[in-house]
Design a protein around this motif. Sequence first.
Motif, PDB file in Angstrom:
ATOM      1  N   TYR A 197      14.309  -1.822  -6.494  1.00 29.37           N
ATOM      2  CA  TYR A 197      12.903  -2.251  -6.531  1.00 29.37           C
ATOM      3  C   TYR A 197      12.335  -2.071  -7.937  1.00 29.37           C
ATOM      4  O   TYR A 197      11.626  -2.946  -8.446  1.00 29.37           O
ATOM      5  CB  TYR A 197      12.100  -1.438  -5.510  1.00 29.37           C
ATOM      6  CG  TYR A 197      10.613  -1.670  -5.577  1.00 29.37           C
ATOM      7  CD1 TYR A 197      10.038  -2.791  -4.985  1.00 29.37           C
ATOM      8  CD2 TYR A 197       9.776  -0.776  -6.234  1.00 29.37           C
ATOM      9  CE1 TYR A 197       8.672  -3.005  -5.042  1.00 29.37           C
ATOM     10  CE2 TYR A 197       8.418  -0.984  -6.301  1.00 29.37           C
ATOM     11  CZ  TYR A 197       7.869  -2.101  -5.701  1.00 29.37           C
ATOM     12  OH  TYR A 197       6.521  -2.321  -5.768  1.00 29.37           O
ATOM     13  N   HIS A 198      12.652  -0.960  -8.561  1.00 29.26           N
ATOM     14  CA  HIS A 198      12.246  -0.691  -9.940  1.00 29.26           C
ATOM     15  C   HIS A 198      12.729  -1.835 -10.833  1.00 29.26           C
ATOM     16  O   HIS A 198      11.967  -2.389 -11.621  1.00 29.26           O
ATOM     17  CB  HIS A 198      12.851   0.650 -10.369  1.00 29.26           C
ATOM     18  CG  HIS A 198      12.719   0.987 -11.818  1.00 29.26           C
ATOM     19  ND1 HIS A 198      12.401   2.242 -12.242  1.00 29.26           N
ATOM     20  CD2 HIS A 198      12.886   0.267 -12.957  1.00 29.26           C
ATOM     21  CE1 HIS A 198      12.370   2.267 -13.569  1.00 29.26           C
ATOM     22  NE2 HIS A 198      12.677   1.071 -14.012  1.00 29.26           N
ATOM     23  N   LEU A 251       6.042   3.926 -10.523  1.00 26.13           N
ATOM     24  CA  LEU A 251       6.278   2.909  -9.501  1.00 26.13           C
ATOM     25  C   LEU A 251       5.031   2.603  -8.687  1.00 26.13           C
ATOM     26  O   LEU A 251       4.937   1.547  -8.074  1.00 26.13           O
ATOM     27  CB  LEU A 251       7.425   3.328  -8.571  1.00 26.13           C
ATOM     28  CG  LEU A 251       8.829   3.139  -9.122  1.00 26.13           C
ATOM     29  CD1 LEU A 251       9.872   3.609  -8.105  1.00 26.13           C
ATOM     30  CD2 LEU A 251       9.093   1.700  -9.522  1.00 26.13           C
ATOM     31  N   PHE A 252       4.081   3.512  -8.662  1.00 26.80           N
ATOM     32  CA  PHE A 252       2.798   3.210  -8.030  1.00 26.80           C
ATOM     33  C   PHE A 252       1.938   2.359  -8.963  1.00 26.80           C
ATOM     34  O   PHE A 252       1.171   1.511  -8.509  1.00 26.80           O
ATOM     35  CB  PHE A 252       2.040   4.482  -7.656  1.00 26.80           C
ATOM     36  CG  PHE A 252       2.660   5.269  -6.529  1.00 26.80           C
ATOM     37  CD1 PHE A 252       3.285   4.645  -5.467  1.00 26.80           C
ATOM     38  CD2 PHE A 252       2.616   6.645  -6.529  1.00 26.80           C
ATOM     39  CE1 PHE A 252       3.857   5.367  -4.432  1.00 26.80           C
ATOM     40  CE2 PHE A 252       3.172   7.383  -5.501  1.00 26.80           C
ATOM     41  CZ  PHE A 252       3.796   6.744  -4.441  1.00 26.80           C
ATOM     42  N   MET A 253       2.074   2.583 -10.258  1.00 30.50           N
ATOM     43  CA  MET A 253       1.243   1.866 -11.237  1.00 30.50           C
ATOM     44  C   MET A 253       1.741   0.454 -11.533  1.00 30.50           C
ATOM     45  O   MET A 253       0.947  -0.477 -11.586  1.00 30.50           O
ATOM     46  CB  MET A 253       1.175   2.654 -12.545  1.00 30.50           C
ATOM     47  CG  MET A 253       0.373   3.924 -12.466  1.00 30.50           C
ATOM     48  SD  MET A 253       0.469   4.894 -13.987  1.00 30.50           S
ATOM     49  CE  MET A 253      -0.369   3.825 -15.129  1.00 30.50           C
ATOM     50  N   MET A 273       4.033  -5.389  -1.534  1.00 30.77           N
ATOM     51  CA  MET A 273       5.188  -4.727  -2.151  1.00 30.77           C
ATOM     52  C   MET A 273       4.785  -3.451  -2.877  1.00 30.77           C
ATOM     53  O   MET A 273       5.632  -2.582  -3.109  1.00 30.77           O
ATOM     54  CB  MET A 273       5.901  -5.689  -3.101  1.00 30.77           C
ATOM     55  CG  MET A 273       6.677  -6.753  -2.360  1.00 30.77           C
ATOM     56  SD  MET A 273       7.709  -7.744  -3.434  1.00 30.77           S
ATOM     57  CE  MET A 273       6.528  -8.886  -4.085  1.00 30.77           C
ATOM     58  N   ASN A 274       3.512  -3.316  -3.203  1.00 28.88           N
ATOM     59  CA  ASN A 274       2.996  -2.117  -3.846  1.00 28.88           C
ATOM     60  C   ASN A 274       3.178  -0.897  -2.939  1.00 28.88           C
ATOM     61  O   ASN A 274       3.181   0.236  -3.419  1.00 28.88           O
ATOM     62  CB  ASN A 274       1.510  -2.333  -4.173  1.00 28.88           C
ATOM     63  CG  ASN A 274       0.962  -1.318  -5.129  1.00 28.88           C
ATOM     64  OD1 ASN A 274       1.667  -0.806  -5.987  1.00 28.88           O
ATOM     65  ND2 ASN A 274      -0.312  -1.027  -4.996  1.00 28.88           N
TER      66      ASN A 274
END
Length: 151
Positions: A105-106, A27-29, A131-132
Amino acid sequence: MVGFLGATYDWVKAAHVIFVIFWMAGLFMLPRYLVYHQEGLSDAADAARWVERENKLRAIILTPAMIVVWVLGVALALNAGLVDGVPGLGWLHAKLAIVLLLSGYHGWAVGYAKKLARGQAGVSNKALRMMNEIPALATALIVILVIVKPF
């Protein structure tokens, strides 16, 4: 805590944390990939490489990790007595709400990646960058809830 997990409780908890780390890494990438992908939409070859990267990230890390997190997390929540009316689990309810939002969000990020794969950008680069930060904020809140158990 023993519950129905018995002697496996610590192993289930450890596996849950490990897969949370994998899911958060993804989710960070992915949002960062979306920024670069969107910026490269004018170059078909570059855009195609981002589609491939996003698909691999989703298929190998992101979605499998989320599924394992949910399965193990539900087992841990049931073990803690979530549905048995055990008092003092307000923090767990809040954590589950945040995890549910993070799962949404995912889903949004995966959907937006598919939209970009069709060459359709609908969010500004600035908004994507902002949003990141959602996974980081969610992670911080979840860790506070789990460690401090404020309610």
